[in-house]
Design a protein around this motif. Structure first.
Motif, PDB file in Angstrom:
ATOM      1  N   HIS A 254     -31.502 -43.331  17.468  1.00  0.00           N
ATOM      2  CA  HIS A 254     -31.950 -41.484  17.091  1.00  0.00           C
ATOM      3  C   HIS A 254     -31.215 -40.698  17.928  1.00  0.00           C
ATOM      4  CE1 HIS A 254     -34.165 -37.841  16.867  1.00  0.00           C
ATOM      5  NE2 HIS A 254     -33.666 -38.388  15.638  1.00  0.00           N
ATOM      6  N   LYS A 257     -27.967 -40.926  16.345  1.00  0.00           N
ATOM      7  CA  LYS A 257     -27.405 -40.864  15.131  1.00  0.00           C
ATOM      8  C   LYS A 257     -27.019 -39.503  14.866  1.00  0.00           C
ATOM      9  CE  LYS A 257     -30.014 -42.136  11.210  1.00  0.00           C
ATOM     10  NZ  LYS A 257     -31.644 -42.671  11.013  1.00  0.00           N
ATOM     11  N   THR A 258     -28.140 -38.273  15.474  1.00  0.00           N
ATOM     12  CA  THR A 258     -28.196 -37.247  15.648  1.00  0.00           C
ATOM     13  C   THR A 258     -26.765 -36.583  15.857  1.00  0.00           C
ATOM     14  OG1 THR A 258     -30.732 -37.308  16.814  1.00  0.00           O
ATOM     15  CG2 THR A 258     -29.306 -34.721  15.721  1.00  0.00           C
ATOM     16  N   LEU A 260     -24.281 -37.636  15.754  1.00  0.00           N
ATOM     17  CA  LEU A 260     -22.655 -38.782  14.843  1.00  0.00           C
ATOM     18  C   LEU A 260     -23.239 -37.887  13.623  1.00  0.00           C
ATOM     19  CD1 LEU A 260     -23.260 -42.258  15.617  1.00  0.00           C
ATOM     20  CD2 LEU A 260     -21.394 -40.992  15.647  1.00  0.00           C
ATOM     21  N   THR A 261     -24.633 -37.234  12.987  1.00  0.00           N
ATOM     22  CA  THR A 261     -24.568 -36.926  11.782  1.00  0.00           C
ATOM     23  C   THR A 261     -23.396 -35.258  12.130  1.00  0.00           C
ATOM     24  OG1 THR A 261     -27.276 -38.000  11.915  1.00  0.00           O
ATOM     25  CG2 THR A 261     -25.995 -35.963  10.495  1.00  0.00           C
ATOM     26  N   MET A 262     -23.649 -34.682  12.759  1.00  0.00           N
ATOM     27  CA  MET A 262     -23.545 -33.599  12.898  1.00  0.00           C
ATOM     28  C   MET A 262     -22.144 -33.232  13.554  1.00  0.00           C
ATOM     29  SD  MET A 262     -25.920 -31.058  14.662  1.00  0.00           S
ATOM     30  CE  MET A 262     -25.878 -30.138  15.258  1.00  0.00           C
ATOM     31  N   LYS A 264     -19.958 -35.522  12.091  1.00  0.00           N
ATOM     32  CA  LYS A 264     -19.950 -35.718  10.475  1.00  0.00           C
ATOM     33  C   LYS A 264     -19.871 -34.511   9.136  1.00  0.00           C
ATOM     34  CE  LYS A 264     -20.027 -38.732   6.614  1.00  0.00           C
ATOM     35  NZ  LYS A 264     -21.243 -39.568   5.919  1.00  0.00           N
ATOM     36  N   ALA A 265     -20.358 -34.197   9.687  1.00  0.00           N
ATOM     37  CA  ALA A 265     -21.263 -32.901   8.600  1.00  0.00           C
ATOM     38  C   ALA A 265     -19.728 -31.888   9.376  1.00  0.00           C
ATOM     39  CB  ALA A 265     -22.859 -32.704   8.972  1.00  0.00           C
ATOM     40  N   SER A 268     -16.369 -32.673   7.897  1.00  0.00           N
ATOM     41  CA  SER A 268     -16.252 -32.877   7.076  1.00  0.00           C
ATOM     42  C   SER A 268     -16.601 -31.754   6.034  1.00  0.00           C
ATOM     43  CB  SER A 268     -17.686 -32.829   5.722  1.00  0.00           C
ATOM     44  OG  SER A 268     -17.893 -34.197   6.243  1.00  0.00           O
ATOM     45  N   GLU A 291     -21.055 -32.139  20.363  1.00  0.00           N
ATOM     46  CA  GLU A 291     -22.120 -33.138  20.102  1.00  0.00           C
ATOM     47  C   GLU A 291     -21.403 -34.927  20.176  1.00  0.00           C
ATOM     48  OE1 GLU A 291     -24.917 -33.404  18.673  1.00  0.00           O
ATOM     49  OE2 GLU A 291     -24.413 -31.123  19.414  1.00  0.00           O
TER      50      GLU A 291
END
Ligand code: ADP
Length: 469
Positions: A254, A257-258, A260-262, A264-265, A268, A291
């Motif tokens: 988890h 993941k947090t 990594l999501t940030m 990626k966001a 983008s 991050e």
């Protein structure tokens, strides 16, 4: 196996018993014979005196009658071994058997001489031919001045009936011991072997990952029950570790993941929106960097722990200024004071030198101060102190948070342990921090611990050795 052992054991007991029984019987028999002979000898001797005084002349008849009454052989012999009474012709076959009076009289006289016996005083001894002898020198019976002796003997041979009695008792005992040993073997097998076999099977199931096994059976003896309880305890610990390991993987995944999501966001976002706006792009790129840092430190923590606890990582000990080093670590937390209103109250005595691995101790201090920041109360205050205490340096960090419950105090140092509430924290946490602290300090053999009061806060401390600078 158990049965054979018991059978052999039983056999050994029976053999030992029959052997000792034989010896005891023989010994007791001998003692009894000696006692009886002494008594009957004395009686015959005094009866003989009375008989003589009463004017009796048939000494032969007298002796034969005593022989029958006392179950002994009684003779009156001359000094050279010639039989005086009873007459040789009057001897019954039982009486005359193996009579070598010449030899016997020699032994008797020798015994009397050794005992320094006066006329009338008796001696008692075991003859070489296997009989007990009661003998005494008598006032003259034959011609004037001739020496005469009273010779009474009794065979030591144990009668067949006594021996067969002993034998049949031994056989009876053998049968009894066999039955008993089978019964004992049976009950031990029921009490120990069966439960242990059951437990082995359950342990196999546990090894295959079945944590639902119960090692307690219905009617185990107390020792086996204690073993079962220990195994149950081991099962609980294993299942806890297993659960924690799974939780750690979930937590770490988890936590991976947090960011990594940030990342990626925001990447983008830069690509599609803020690419042309330098100010926004700068801000978004900074989030990506932060991050990525978080991710890196998380990965580092996991690696650190596995490295330290596997023992592959050797300590690089050196003497260094712990005071300066502590201030350096505290500086890293400066941004929290500047940006998020945290207060650091420090009381650092200067130039306290210790001997340790600086990088590892840095991790310890960082984790402990980081935890205090994470868990401190509304006042956002953290107190850090470093003081000389005798031969030691006491490092302590206190917070004003909600403290740690007594029942949790032992578990917080465990690997994978993480408090239930994962509220938002200013310093990253993986649930590995205290486990890293513990492993490092144990490797150094430094004392450390925590004092905590629910609702008041906690104080973590470490005692470093003080070395001269
Ligand atoms: P975490 O990343 O969760 O902080 P740690 O190993 O550092 O992992 O700590 C383990 C647990 O110990 C924490 O989850 C928390 O419950 C408890 N703990 C550690 N430090 C403190 C503190 N200063 N005050 C209260 N609880 C603490």
């Amino acid at each position: 196996m158990l049965w054979t052992t018991f059978l052999l054991f039983a056999l050994a007991i029976v053999l030992l018993f029959s052997f000792s029984q034989n010896r005891v019987v023989r010994q007791t028999y001998k003692e009894t014979i000696a006692r009886e002979l002494a008594k009957s000898g004395k009686e015959i001797q005094s009866e003989l005196v009375l008989f003589e005084q009463a004017g009796g002349r048939d000494y032969g008849g007298f002796l034969i009658s005593r022989t029958q009454k006392y179950d002994v052989r009684a003779f009156i012999l001359k000094a050279d071994g010639t039989l005086l009474f009873p007459n040789l012709d009057d001897l019954t076959p039982a009486l005359s058997k193996d009579v070598d009076f010449a030899e016997k009289i020699v032994r008797l006289k020798e015994s009397l001489r050794k005992a320094d016996a006066e006329t009338g005083t008796a001696v008692l001894y075991e003859d070489r031919s296997g009989e007990y002898v009661y003998g005494a020198r008598l006032p003259s019976f034959g011609e004037e001045g001739e020496e005469t002796y009273l010779y009474i003997s009794r065979s030591l041979k144990i009668s067949e009936s006594i021996l067969s009695g002993v034998r049949s008792r031994t056989v009876l005992l053998a049968v009894f011991v066999m039955i008993l040993s089978f019964a004992v073997a049976g009950s031990i097998s029921g009490m120990l072997v069966k439960p242990i076999a059951e437990m082995t099977e359950k342990a196999g199931a546990l090894a295959r990952g079945d944590f639902s096994v119960d090692f307690r059976g219905t009617d185990y003896g107390s020792e086996v029950t204690a073993l079962a309880d220990t195994l149950n305890y081991a099962r609980d610990e294993l299942s806890k570790t297993d659960r924690m390991q799974k939780e750690l993987i979930a937590n770490v995944s988890h936590d991976f993941k947090t960011p990594l999501t940030m990342i990626k966001a925001y990447a983008s976002m830069i690509k599609e929106i803020s690419g042309g706006n330098p100010e926004k792009r700068e801000k978004h790129a900074q989030v990506i960097i932060d991050e990525a840092d978080r991710l890196a430190s998380l990965v580092n923590d996991v690696l650190d722990l596995s490295k330290i606890s596997s023992g592959l990582d050797v300590l690089k000990l050196e003497d260094y200024d712990l005071s300066a080093y502590t201030l350096e670590v505290l500086e890293k937390f400066g941004y929290l004071a500047d940006t998020q209103g945290y207060h650091f109250q420090t009381d650092i005595e200067s130039e306290l030198f210790t001997r340790a691995d600086p990088a590892k101790i840095g991790q310890v201090l960082y984790n402990l101060i980081g935890n205090a920041v994470n868990y401190t109360g509304e006042d956002k205050t953290v107190r850090v102190a470093l003081k000389k205490e005798g031969e030691k340096i006491l490092f302590s960090v206190s917070d004003s948070g909600k403290g740690i419950k007594k029942e949790e105090l032992a578990s917080i140092w465990e690997r994978y342990y993480r408090s239930a509430d994962a509220h938002k924290r200013p310093v990253k946490g993986t649930g590995l921090g205290l486990s890293i602290v513990k492993t490092i300090l144990e490797r150094h053999r430094f004392r450390f611990g925590v004092e905590s009061e629910v609702g008041e806060g906690s104080t973590f401390y470490v005692l470093f050795p003080l070395v001269g600078n």
